[in-house]
Design a protein around this motif. Structure first.
Motif, PDB file in Angstrom:
ATOM      1  N   GLY A 106       0.771  -1.151  -0.031  1.00  0.00           N
ATOM      2  CA  GLY A 106       0.126   0.223  -0.225  1.00  0.00           C
ATOM      3  C   GLY A 106       0.776   1.064  -0.375  1.00  0.00           C
ATOM      4  O   GLY A 106       0.136   2.618  -0.561  1.00  0.00           O
ATOM      5  N   ASP A 107       1.880   1.103   1.048  1.00  0.00           N
ATOM      6  CA  ASP A 107       2.746   2.281   0.684  1.00  0.00           C
ATOM      7  C   ASP A 107       3.309   2.821  -0.697  1.00  0.00           C
ATOM      8  O   ASP A 107       2.815   3.782  -1.069  1.00  0.00           O
ATOM      9  N   SER A 108       3.743   1.330  -1.687  1.00  0.00           N
ATOM     10  CA  SER A 108       4.048   1.489  -3.286  1.00  0.00           C
ATOM     11  C   SER A 108       2.968   2.680  -3.442  1.00  0.00           C
ATOM     12  O   SER A 108       3.003   3.389  -4.665  1.00  0.00           O
ATOM     13  N   LEU A 109       1.389   2.147  -3.031  1.00  0.00           N
ATOM     14  CA  LEU A 109       0.240   2.537  -4.342  1.00  0.00           C
ATOM     15  C   LEU A 109       0.512   3.779  -4.273  1.00  0.00           C
ATOM     16  O   LEU A 109      -0.088   3.959  -5.204  1.00  0.00           O
ATOM     17  N   PRO A 170      -2.778  -8.279   6.252  1.00  0.00           N
ATOM     18  CA  PRO A 170      -1.753  -6.824   6.194  1.00  0.00           C
ATOM     19  C   PRO A 170      -0.293  -7.853   7.507  1.00  0.00           C
ATOM     20  O   PRO A 170      -0.679  -7.850   8.621  1.00  0.00           O
ATOM     21  N   VAL A 171       0.989  -7.560   7.332  1.00  0.00           N
ATOM     22  CA  VAL A 171       1.390  -7.820   8.474  1.00  0.00           C
ATOM     23  C   VAL A 171       3.193  -7.025   8.959  1.00  0.00           C
ATOM     24  O   VAL A 171       3.469  -6.268   7.839  1.00  0.00           O
ATOM     25  N   ASP A 172       2.389  -6.308   9.927  1.00  0.00           N
ATOM     26  CA  ASP A 172       3.345  -5.121  10.119  1.00  0.00           C
ATOM     27  C   ASP A 172       4.489  -5.267  10.735  1.00  0.00           C
ATOM     28  O   ASP A 172       5.802  -4.899  11.401  1.00  0.00           O
ATOM     29  N   SER A 174       8.873  -4.255   8.455  1.00  0.00           N
ATOM     30  CA  SER A 174       9.344  -3.803   7.235  1.00  0.00           C
ATOM     31  C   SER A 174      11.501  -4.674   7.089  1.00  0.00           C
ATOM     32  O   SER A 174      11.328  -4.263   8.234  1.00  0.00           O
ATOM     33  N   SER A 175      11.339  -3.809   5.968  1.00  0.00           N
ATOM     34  CA  SER A 175      12.759  -4.427   6.662  1.00  0.00           C
ATOM     35  C   SER A 175      13.710  -3.388   7.166  1.00  0.00           C
ATOM     36  O   SER A 175      14.784  -3.349   7.933  1.00  0.00           O
ATOM     37  N   THR A 176      13.386  -2.322   7.166  1.00  0.00           N
ATOM     38  CA  THR A 176      13.886  -0.694   8.174  1.00  0.00           C
ATOM     39  C   THR A 176      14.251  -1.387   9.444  1.00  0.00           C
ATOM     40  O   THR A 176      14.707  -0.856  10.039  1.00  0.00           O
ATOM     41  N   GLN A 177      12.799  -1.894   9.827  1.00  0.00           N
ATOM     42  CA  GLN A 177      12.688  -1.960  11.163  1.00  0.00           C
ATOM     43  C   GLN A 177      13.558  -3.214  11.347  1.00  0.00           C
ATOM     44  O   GLN A 177      14.170  -3.544  12.856  1.00  0.00           O
TER      45      GLN A 177
END
Ligand code: ATP
Length: 206
Positions: A106-109, A170-172, A174-177
């Protein structure tokens, strides 16, 4: 039908993996993990090397040979290739009748309208969108809104142009995290496959 899942995968995590497996089963088709070769100027470069990102992807693909495969068409290009160029090359290879599906979160959308030549993308591929915690779909460009379609109603044979909203929970993660927690010496074991975790610890990554 070709299903692509492009990403930096720095590292690949359970959010990516669950989504890719969900789509492979839903569409009854293998999903191509498409690692991006570096990043555009406006994004920070990946922390892991390309070799390390590919090795982590290979570990995951080996676990799910029926559902996943590695697509090296972008990394073999040897320089950053915006998605529209990668897709144009793949289109030229597979022809205009082939249906393409490109998985995004969704962030990419939300940021799709900032991608290079973004309107051209709708002539090249369909999108499959998985919502992501923390991102709400609002203020989208009309060009995007008019293409949104529920997964129950999409056309499997349409080569390009649909933006399909999945029913993926959704699964919360991220690579950043993951990079942050690893740096702080916090456990990342429940966010990535075990083999990828072992690799990260062995390579002293992040
Ligand atoms: P970073 O935190 O470094 O930005 P990321 O976790 O977003 O990385 P990417 O490799 O940049 O991972 O993501 C590739 C694609 O996967 C993007 O389209 C992104 O939206 C999607 N994606 C990543 N994590 C998730 C998730 N947990 N749920 C749904 N989509 C995701």
């Amino acid at each position: 039908m070709i299903i692509l899942f492009g990403g930096t995968f720095d590292p690949i995590h359970n959010g990516h993996l669950k989504l890719a497996l969900h789509i492979a089963s839903k569409f009854n088709c293998k999903v191509d993990l498409l690692p991006l070769n570096g990043t555009p100027n406006y994004k920070p470069a990946p922390v892991a090397s390309l070799k390390q990102r590919l090795e982590m992807l290979r570990l995951v693909v080996t676990m799910y040979p029926e559902q996943l495969q590695l697509n090296l068409s972008e990394t073999e290009y040897h320089e950053y290739s915006p998605s529209y160029l990668t897709l144009s090359r793949l289109r030229a290879k597979y022809g205009k009748e082939e249906s393409f599906f490109f998985i995004i979160g969704g962030d990419s959308l939300i940021s799709l309208s900032t991608w290079d030549n973004w309107k051209e993308l709708f002539n090249l591929t369909n999108f499959i969108v998985a919502m992501r915690p923390g991102y709400t779909v609002e203020n989208l460009d009309n060009e995007i809104i008019k293409r949104l379609i529920d997964i129950r109603n999409y056309n499997q044979n349409m080569p390009a142009g649909q933006i399909i909203i999945t029913d993926f929970t959704p699964v919360d993660i991220s690579s950043t995290q993951i990079r942050k927690q690893q740096k702080n010496l916090d456990s990342i074991a429940d966010m990535i496959p075990e083999s990828v975790n072992l690799y990260i610890q062995q390579q002293k990554l992040y």
